[in-house]
Design a protein around this motif. Structure first.
Motif, PDB file in Angstrom:
ATOM      1  N   HIS A  83       0.812  -1.215   0.000  1.00  0.00           N
ATOM      2  CA  HIS A  83       0.000   0.000   0.000  1.00  0.00           C
ATOM      3  C   HIS A  83       0.843   1.261   0.000  1.00  0.00           C
ATOM      4  O   HIS A  83       0.406   2.315  -0.471  1.00  0.00           O
ATOM      5  CB  HIS A  83      -0.930   0.010   1.217  1.00  0.00           C
ATOM      6  CG  HIS A  83      -0.213  -0.004   2.531  1.00  0.00           C
ATOM      7  ND1 HIS A  83       0.448  -1.121   3.005  1.00  0.00           N
ATOM      8  CD2 HIS A  83      -0.033   0.947   3.480  1.00  0.00           C
ATOM      9  CE1 HIS A  83       0.985  -0.846   4.183  1.00  0.00           C
ATOM     10  NE2 HIS A  83       0.714   0.406   4.481  1.00  0.00           N
ATOM     11  N   TYR A  88      -2.361   5.618  -7.081  1.00  0.00           N
ATOM     12  CA  TYR A  88      -3.765   5.746  -6.701  1.00  0.00           C
ATOM     13  C   TYR A  88      -4.433   6.854  -7.509  1.00  0.00           C
ATOM     14  O   TYR A  88      -3.762   7.789  -7.959  1.00  0.00           O
ATOM     15  CB  TYR A  88      -3.891   6.076  -5.211  1.00  0.00           C
ATOM     16  CG  TYR A  88      -3.361   5.008  -4.285  1.00  0.00           C
ATOM     17  CD1 TYR A  88      -4.188   3.976  -3.836  1.00  0.00           C
ATOM     18  CD2 TYR A  88      -2.031   5.038  -3.841  1.00  0.00           C
ATOM     19  CE1 TYR A  88      -3.698   2.995  -2.977  1.00  0.00           C
ATOM     20  CE2 TYR A  88      -1.532   4.059  -2.988  1.00  0.00           C
ATOM     21  CZ  TYR A  88      -2.376   3.044  -2.567  1.00  0.00           C
ATOM     22  OH  TYR A  88      -1.894   2.073  -1.720  1.00  0.00           O
ATOM     23  N   GLU A 131      -5.892  -5.081   2.188  1.00  0.00           N
ATOM     24  CA  GLU A 131      -6.809  -4.290   3.020  1.00  0.00           C
ATOM     25  C   GLU A 131      -6.344  -2.846   3.135  1.00  0.00           C
ATOM     26  O   GLU A 131      -7.140  -1.903   3.002  1.00  0.00           O
ATOM     27  CB  GLU A 131      -6.892  -4.926   4.410  1.00  0.00           C
ATOM     28  CG  GLU A 131      -7.562  -4.077   5.460  1.00  0.00           C
ATOM     29  CD  GLU A 131      -7.217  -4.502   6.883  1.00  0.00           C
ATOM     30  OE1 GLU A 131      -7.599  -3.773   7.819  1.00  0.00           O
ATOM     31  OE2 GLU A 131      -6.557  -5.547   7.048  1.00  0.00           O
ATOM     32  N   LYS A 133      -4.335  -1.236   1.111  1.00  0.00           N
ATOM     33  CA  LYS A 133      -4.423  -0.550  -0.180  1.00  0.00           C
ATOM     34  C   LYS A 133      -5.831  -0.016  -0.401  1.00  0.00           C
ATOM     35  O   LYS A 133      -6.014   1.098  -0.903  1.00  0.00           O
ATOM     36  CB  LYS A 133      -4.039  -1.499  -1.316  1.00  0.00           C
ATOM     37  CG  LYS A 133      -2.541  -1.690  -1.500  1.00  0.00           C
ATOM     38  CD  LYS A 133      -2.215  -2.358  -2.815  1.00  0.00           C
ATOM     39  CE  LYS A 133      -2.400  -1.415  -3.970  1.00  0.00           C
ATOM     40  NZ  LYS A 133      -1.978  -2.009  -5.268  1.00  0.00           N
ATOM     41  N   ASP A 134      -6.821  -0.811  -0.039  1.00  0.00           N
ATOM     42  CA  ASP A 134      -8.207  -0.349  -0.183  1.00  0.00           C
ATOM     43  C   ASP A 134      -8.473   0.863   0.701  1.00  0.00           C
ATOM     44  O   ASP A 134      -9.137   1.825   0.283  1.00  0.00           O
ATOM     45  CB  ASP A 134      -9.176  -1.480   0.180  1.00  0.00           C
ATOM     46  CG  ASP A 134      -9.212  -2.585  -0.866  1.00  0.00           C
ATOM     47  OD1 ASP A 134      -8.760  -2.335  -1.999  1.00  0.00           O
ATOM     48  OD2 ASP A 134      -9.672  -3.698  -0.542  1.00  0.00           O
ATOM     49  N   LYS A 135      -7.966   0.825   1.927  1.00  0.00           N
ATOM     50  CA  LYS A 135      -8.163   1.953   2.841  1.00  0.00           C
ATOM     51  C   LYS A 135      -7.482   3.208   2.303  1.00  0.00           C
ATOM     52  O   LYS A 135      -8.063   4.306   2.318  1.00  0.00           O
ATOM     53  CB  LYS A 135      -7.594   1.606   4.231  1.00  0.00           C
ATOM     54  CG  LYS A 135      -8.405   0.585   5.027  1.00  0.00           C
ATOM     55  CD  LYS A 135      -7.708   0.291   6.358  1.00  0.00           C
ATOM     56  CE  LYS A 135      -8.521  -0.658   7.218  1.00  0.00           C
ATOM     57  NZ  LYS A 135      -9.736  -0.008   7.764  1.00  0.00           N
TER      58      LYS A 135
END
Length: 221
Positions: A83, A88, A131, A133-135
């Motif tokens: 992450h 992004y 997880e 990376k999604d956050k």
């Protein structure tokens, strides 16, 4: 290189033609010229693109030997799996990149981006990377790229906007360095590296004569 579960992404010509080919040949020629000064003898420089591309992977091969690069494509630390080392999209759809590997840089990224969630404490736990990376993706989507640049650019958060071909020459850092110049009506990279005593000339557009000669030398296909 690519997204997990998807086909590999073509790396343009950077790995083969340019890095593994032309740059390796330049290094080989310069090394041979340097050696000839002491030996007085010439030699053939064999610089194949496949050799150079393999050589460029030495760092990753070393990590693989240490067990640090064994996960599928796109799931390792430096290929987008982590992450803290990935690209992004922002609220306006424009992309950014972060590469905060070292603890002090990661801490700076967390402080400036407001990553107070204790889950981000597990920086090097690869099992938590999807997880996290999604956050982080959700957080970066809350502001535009310009807003994130104002907050993070120029700090030790190891952050940069991902720029397209038209944006790159206009970036303040590139402008200050003079990394791009216009020659013959074409915006292009400036000569590099730079020398303190023998500065490179500004590129000039080809004349009809030089263009004809280049086309004549091009192998028939």
């Amino acid at each position: 290189i690519g997204v997990p579960g998807r086909p590999p992404v073509p790396p343009a010509n950077y790995l083969g033609d340019f890095g593994g080919g032309a740059m390796l040949l330049v290094v080989g020629l310069l090394a041979a010229l340097h050696e000839a000064r002491s030996s007085g003898r010439g030699q053939v420089v064999d610089a194949a693109m496949c050799d150079g591309a393999a050589l460029l992977s030495a760092f990753m091969v070393g990590w693989k030997a240490q067990g640090l690069w064994s996960r599928p494509r796109g799931e390792n630390m430096l290929d987008g799996g982590a992450h803290f080392y990935a690209c992004y999209d922002c609220a306006d759809g424009k992309p950014i990149a972060v590469g905060a590997i070292e603890p002090q840089f990661y801490a700076e990224l967390r402080r400036r981006a407001g990553l107070d969630d204790p889950a981000f404490d597990a920086q090097l736990d690869a099992g938590r990377w999807p997880e996290l990376k999604d956050k982080l993706a959700a957080i970066f989507r809350t502001r535009t790229r310009a807003e994130w640049c104002a907050l993070l650019e120029g700090t030790d958060a190891c952050f940069a906007p991902v720029l397209d071909w038209d944006e790159a020459p206009q970036h303040p850092h590139n402008a200050a360095r003079g990394n791009w110049l216009e020659a013959g009506g074409v915006m292009q990279p400036a000569p590099a590296p730079r020398f303190s005593r023998t500065a490179a000339r500004t590129p000039e557009p080809p004349t009809a004569t030089t263009l004809a000669a280049a086309l004549a030398a091009w192998p028939a296909r």
